[in-house]
Design a protein around this motif. Structure first.
Motif, PDB file in Angstrom:
ATOM      1  N   MET A 179      13.870  55.387  32.196  1.00 52.36           N
ATOM      2  CA  MET A 179      12.054  55.244  32.112  1.00 52.36           C
ATOM      3  C   MET A 179      11.056  55.685  30.953  1.00 52.36           C
ATOM      4  SD  MET A 179      10.859  54.791  35.202  1.00 52.36           S
ATOM      5  CE  MET A 179       8.964  55.733  35.209  1.00 52.36           C
ATOM      6  N   ALA A 180       9.980  55.508  31.040  1.00 54.26           N
ATOM      7  CA  ALA A 180       9.242  55.551  29.948  1.00 54.26           C
ATOM      8  C   ALA A 180       8.826  56.637  29.771  1.00 54.26           C
ATOM      9  CB  ALA A 180       8.326  54.637  29.989  1.00 54.26           C
ATOM     10  N   SER A 181       8.681  57.551  28.467  1.00 54.70           N
ATOM     11  CA  SER A 181       8.377  58.560  28.173  1.00 54.70           C
ATOM     12  C   SER A 181       6.381  58.675  28.153  1.00 54.70           C
ATOM     13  CB  SER A 181       9.235  59.183  27.559  1.00 54.70           C
ATOM     14  OG  SER A 181       8.410  60.392  26.819  1.00 54.70           O
ATOM     15  N   ILE A 182       5.306  59.143  28.495  1.00 55.92           N
ATOM     16  CA  ILE A 182       3.844  58.937  28.759  1.00 55.92           C
ATOM     17  C   ILE A 182       3.862  61.055  28.496  1.00 55.92           C
ATOM     18  CG2 ILE A 182       2.385  58.650  30.030  1.00 55.92           C
ATOM     19  CD1 ILE A 182       4.253  56.230  29.069  1.00 55.92           C
ATOM     20  N   ASN A 226       9.826  52.685  39.309  1.00 63.68           N
ATOM     21  CA  ASN A 226      10.404  52.438  37.991  1.00 63.68           C
ATOM     22  C   ASN A 226       9.543  51.626  37.372  1.00 63.68           C
ATOM     23  OD1 ASN A 226      13.181  53.279  39.800  1.00 63.68           O
ATOM     24  ND2 ASN A 226      12.616  51.059  41.396  1.00 63.68           N
ATOM     25  N   GLU A 227      10.422  52.204  35.756  1.00 67.25           N
ATOM     26  CA  GLU A 227       9.703  51.059  35.158  1.00 67.25           C
ATOM     27  C   GLU A 227       9.991  49.873  35.020  1.00 67.25           C
ATOM     28  OE1 GLU A 227      10.332  51.467  30.084  1.00 67.25           O
ATOM     29  OE2 GLU A 227      11.154  52.803  31.461  1.00 67.25           O
ATOM     30  N   LYS A 265      10.861  46.059  33.350  1.00 67.70           N
ATOM     31  CA  LYS A 265      11.118  45.446  31.271  1.00 67.70           C
ATOM     32  C   LYS A 265      11.024  44.283  32.015  1.00 67.70           C
ATOM     33  CE  LYS A 265      14.810  48.928  31.018  1.00 67.70           C
ATOM     34  NZ  LYS A 265      14.587  49.619  32.168  1.00 67.70           N
ATOM     35  N   VAL A 280       4.379  53.547  37.289  1.00 69.73           N
ATOM     36  CA  VAL A 280       2.843  54.008  36.028  1.00 69.73           C
ATOM     37  C   VAL A 280       2.071  55.161  37.258  1.00 69.73           C
ATOM     38  CG1 VAL A 280       3.048  51.861  34.509  1.00 69.73           C
ATOM     39  CG2 VAL A 280       1.470  52.325  36.855  1.00 69.73           C
ATOM     40  N   ALA A 296      -1.210  50.964  30.669  1.00 69.86           N
ATOM     41  CA  ALA A 296      -0.107  50.428  30.521  1.00 69.86           C
ATOM     42  C   ALA A 296      -0.855  48.895  30.629  1.00 69.86           C
ATOM     43  CB  ALA A 296       0.661  50.604  31.602  1.00 69.86           C
ATOM     44  N   GLU A 313       3.776  46.790  28.214  1.00 72.37           N
ATOM     45  CA  GLU A 313       4.060  48.168  27.722  1.00 72.37           C
ATOM     46  C   GLU A 313       3.410  48.997  28.182  1.00 72.37           C
ATOM     47  OE1 GLU A 313       1.040  49.490  23.741  1.00 72.37           O
ATOM     48  OE2 GLU A 313       0.327  47.322  24.753  1.00 72.37           O
ATOM     49  N   TYR A 314       3.814  50.000  27.697  1.00 71.15           N
ATOM     50  CA  TYR A 314       3.402  51.743  28.390  1.00 71.15           C
ATOM     51  C   TYR A 314       2.957  52.303  27.368  1.00 71.15           C
ATOM     52  CZ  TYR A 314       6.345  50.426  32.765  1.00 71.15           C
ATOM     53  OH  TYR A 314       7.058  49.408  33.849  1.00 71.15           O
ATOM     54  N   SER A 361       2.752  55.409  25.014  1.00 74.62           N
ATOM     55  CA  SER A 361       2.936  56.436  25.418  1.00 74.62           C
ATOM     56  C   SER A 361       2.671  57.907  25.241  1.00 74.62           C
ATOM     57  CB  SER A 361       4.340  56.474  24.271  1.00 74.62           C
ATOM     58  OG  SER A 361       3.069  56.327  22.365  1.00 74.62           O
TER      59      SER A 361
END
Length: 166
Positions: free
Chosen positions: A1-4, A16-17, A19, A119, A130, A144-145, A147
């Motif tokens: 997963m994206a780190s936010i 779920n992220e 891609k 998200v 995002a 694009e997530y 950060s």
């Protein structure tokens, strides 16, 4: 997963992220008139999906205005902005700010979009910032997530991806 992070604090994203290369997940959100909107409603079009925590904040306001300004030069690209703001607030904000080229959609009811695209911020019940581009065949061609949720996305990269998508 994206780190936010949100204002420097780590947050947990639900779902779920998504891609590049993935089939875009389905979702149900609300239009400003409370009608349901799904990914299927814009099938056959390229979609630039701008995701913001709330239209009533500076960066979200600027992000939505920027994509509104650029939308007319994107040809067959439908620009959607998704937040958890109520549909009534989105409609009021768009009217007060002359936003006519972007369709604002509300995910307040059940976070369907937020969880489908990974998200939804668990701790805040907001969406992380995002940008996604989904081509006319429902394939994700850009993701694009951002950060730090209070930072701007890479507008140029997103716009270029939207122009290249078919």
């Amino acid at each position: 997963m994206a780190s936010i992070t949100f204002k420097g604090n780590p947050v947990t994203l639900l779902g779920n992220e998504v891609k590049v290369g993935d089939k875009a997940p389905t979702f149900t959100v609300l239009a400003n008139d409370l009608s349901e909107v799904t990914l299927e409603d814009s099938k056959g079009q390229v979609r630039l999906i701008s995701v913001v925590p709330s239209l009533d904040t500076g960066v979200c306001d600027a992000q939505t205005r920027r994509f509104n300004e650029e939308a007319s030069g994107l040809g067959n690209v439908k620009v959607l902005t998704v937040s958890v703001d109520l549909p009534f607030a989105q409609k009021r904000w768009c009217g007060a700010n002359g936003i006519e080229n972007v369709q604002t959609l509300s995910d307040h009811r059940d976070l369907s979009f937020g969880e489908a695209f990974g998200v939804a911020i668990q701790e805040l019940r907001l969406l992380a910032r995002a940008v996604f581009v989904v081509d006319s065949n429902d394939t994700v061609t850009y993701a694009e997530y951002v950060s730090e949720a209070t930072n701007h996305p890479d507008y140029e990269a997103a716009l270029e991806a939207a122009k290249k998508a078919e």
